[in-house]
Design an enzyme around this catalytic site. Structure first.
Site, PDB file in Angstrom:
ATOM      1  CD  GLU A 262      42.710  -6.594  82.500  1.00 18.30           C
ATOM      2  OE1 GLU A 262      41.533  -6.736  82.103  1.00 18.30           O
ATOM      3  OE2 GLU A 262      43.004  -6.388  83.686  1.00 18.30           O
ATOM      4  CD  GLU A 393      36.611  -7.481  71.921  1.00 18.54           C
ATOM      5  OE1 GLU A 393      37.552  -8.214  71.570  1.00 18.54           O
ATOM      6  OE2 GLU A 393      36.755  -6.522  72.699  1.00 18.54           O
TER       7      GLU A 393
END
Ligand code: ADP
Length: 490
Positions: A262, A393
């Site tokens: 993930e 991000e």
């Protein structure tokens, strides 16, 4: 045990700060320890065992030795351990939330929300543990029976990040227990205390010795590297940066280990011309500010149709300006600190870069004074496509708004990234919703919703956002192998 100096919050409990190896709490080799800091104050709140490679080797040996017996434990027993642990987590909501807020910074209300969310993975997988089914069929020529059973993968390496200290642990430990796998577990060094409290709960819930072994450490790469090269571990489940995920995938290749990843995200949040703008702003608050924006699911790029861009931007900025930034343990705090100085400084660099390329600061854009690593909720308008925050991000409370003119443009910008975890889509037109939902290159879509995470749903991404799914009906599959018996018919 160590007691946090609980000046502001009397609910902080005594904390376990040692390693958990083969069912015992033990000091690290040489009794080494490393500090854990409260990001709201900069104070050291505990010193936690600093596991060495020798400690890591003891952990993986314990997991290897426990695997065969653990796999034979009846599913109902594994299920009930998870169920008891679920009940204990819920009972201890306030304690766990206080620990999480102290080591990671999120406001107490959000920490309580994470306790409920994290616990739910144990309840969900306690239910899945007794529903592992196989298959039976006959070969095409009718000569053989095919009996397919499902068996545990084997000892698993679990590595978790700091942003959801409880839920990232339960999301991996839950299915591993349900499937009958043993584990070695390394939580993030910023947030080890929540994980150790979780392990204490599993110990009390009756998890047999050796099934779960935990090494906290300041030497992540060495400890995890020794597990990856041990030849004992059969699987790695990792949540964290794409960069570290790629290192672990390379290491997994050496021993051909199953891998669940993930990794990062760069979520587009698309607001169409026909969207209910108030609902979109509500969704944006959740998708952007849950966990102070420190989530791989956080909306990173707000793509808003030009006809509604000003209205959306103004309403979002008004909501963000009204938030209280502060120590998450204090009542009334909406936004806690970034996890550390590096996290806060990265947010500032991304904002400065966008402003240098012509973005307009509608609200925020800076850090408040004082101790702690806070960043003010920020809305940026007229953000250039060249800005670094379009391809990085942000991991902070910053919402860049980029206007678009037609849908094809929105989808092109949305998909123009190496990542593909989640996308958010706001429209009231069902055809448009389904069309754009199909076209987004992501593993999950929030349709008129700013939150997709749920233990009953398959969480995960495409492209460089990862491999495999956590949660849902398929979550347990990551921890199981198919085993086929060929039986002649006579
Ligand atoms: P983040 O940016 O969220 O901190 P990281 O990928 O750096 O994400 O960290 C996620 C987890 O991976 C943490 O537990 C961290 O300690 C661990 N980690 C970091 N580097 C390595 C590495 N080289 N090998 C194994 N684990 C690592």
């Amino acid at each position: 045990m160590t007691t946090i100096a609980a000046e502001k919050n009397s609910t902080l409990p005594d904390l376990e700060t040692r390693l958990y190896l083969n069912g015992q709490w033990v000091d690290a080799e040489g009794a080494k320890r490393f500090p854990v800091e409260n990001p709201a104050t900069g104070e050291i709140i505990a010193h936690v065992a600093d596991g060495s490679v020798a400690d890591a080797e003891r952990a993986i040996e314990a997991a290897g030795n426990a695997q065969a017996d653990w796999a034979k434990i009846p599913p109902r027993e594994r299920s009930e351990i998870l169920r008891r642990a679920y009940e204990l987590i819920i009972e201890r909501t306030d304690e766990l939330a206080a620990i999480m807020t102290a080591e990671m910074g999120k406001p107490l209300a959000e920490a309580r929300g994470e306790v409920a969310y994290g616990a739910e993975f144990f309840r969900w997988f306690s239910e899945e543990a007794v529903r592992i089914s196989g298959d039976y069929s006959t070969t095409g020529d009718g000569k053989n029976r095919i009996l397919v059973t499902r068996v545990p993968v084997g000892p698993c390496v679990l590595v978790t990040p700091w942003n959801f200290p409880l839920a990232m642990g339960t999301r991996k430990i839950g299915p591993a227990i349900a499937a009958g796998c043993t584990m070695v577990f390394k939580p993030a060094s910023q947030t080890p205390l929540t994980s150790l409290a979780l392990v204490q709960i599993l110990h009390e819930a009756g998890l047999p010795s050796g099934v779960l072994n935990v090494v906290t450490t300041s030497s992540s790469s060495k400890v995890v590297g020794s597990w990856m090269s041990s030849g004992i571990a059969r699987k790695v489940s990792f949540t964290g940066s794409t960069e570290v995920g790629k290192i672990l995938l390379t290491q997994a290749a050496e021993n051909v280990m199953r891998s669940s990843m993930e990794l990062g995200g760069n979520a587009p949040f698309i607001v169409c011309a026909d969207a209910d703008i108030d609902r979109a702003v509500e969704g944006a608050m959740l998708a952007k500010l849950r966990n102070m924006g420190e989530a791989c699911t956080a909306a990173n790029r707000f793509l808003v149709h030009r006809s509604v861009a000003d209205e959306f931007t103004e309403k979002l900025a008004a909501r963000m300006a009204a938030l209280t930034v502060g120590d998450g343990s204090l009542a009334g705090t909406d936004i806690g600190p970034m996890v550390d100085a590096a996290g806060r400084d990265k947010v500032q660099e991304l904002v400065d870069d966008a402003v240098a390329l012509g973005a307009r600061v509608v609200v925020g854009g800076d850090c408040p004074d004082g101790p702690g690593y806070f960043y003010n909720p920020t809305v940026l308008a007229d953000v250039s496509a060249e800005s670094l925050l379009m391809s990085n991000e942000i991991f902070g409370p910053v919402a860049p708004v980029i206007p678009f003119d037609d849908e094809d443009d929105a989808i092109r910008i949305a998909n123009d990234t190496q990542w593909g975890l989640v996308g958010y889509l706001f429209t009231q037109d069902i055809d448009r919703a389904l069309r754009l939902g199909d076209e987004l290159e992501v593993g999950m879509v929030g349709l008129n919703s700013g939150l997709v995470s749920n233990p009953a749903a398959p969480f995960g991404g495409v492209k460089q956002s990862g491999l495999g799914r956590e949660g849902g009906r398929v979550g347990i599959d990551e921890f199981l192998e198919h085993k086929y018996l060929s039986i002649p018919r006579r």
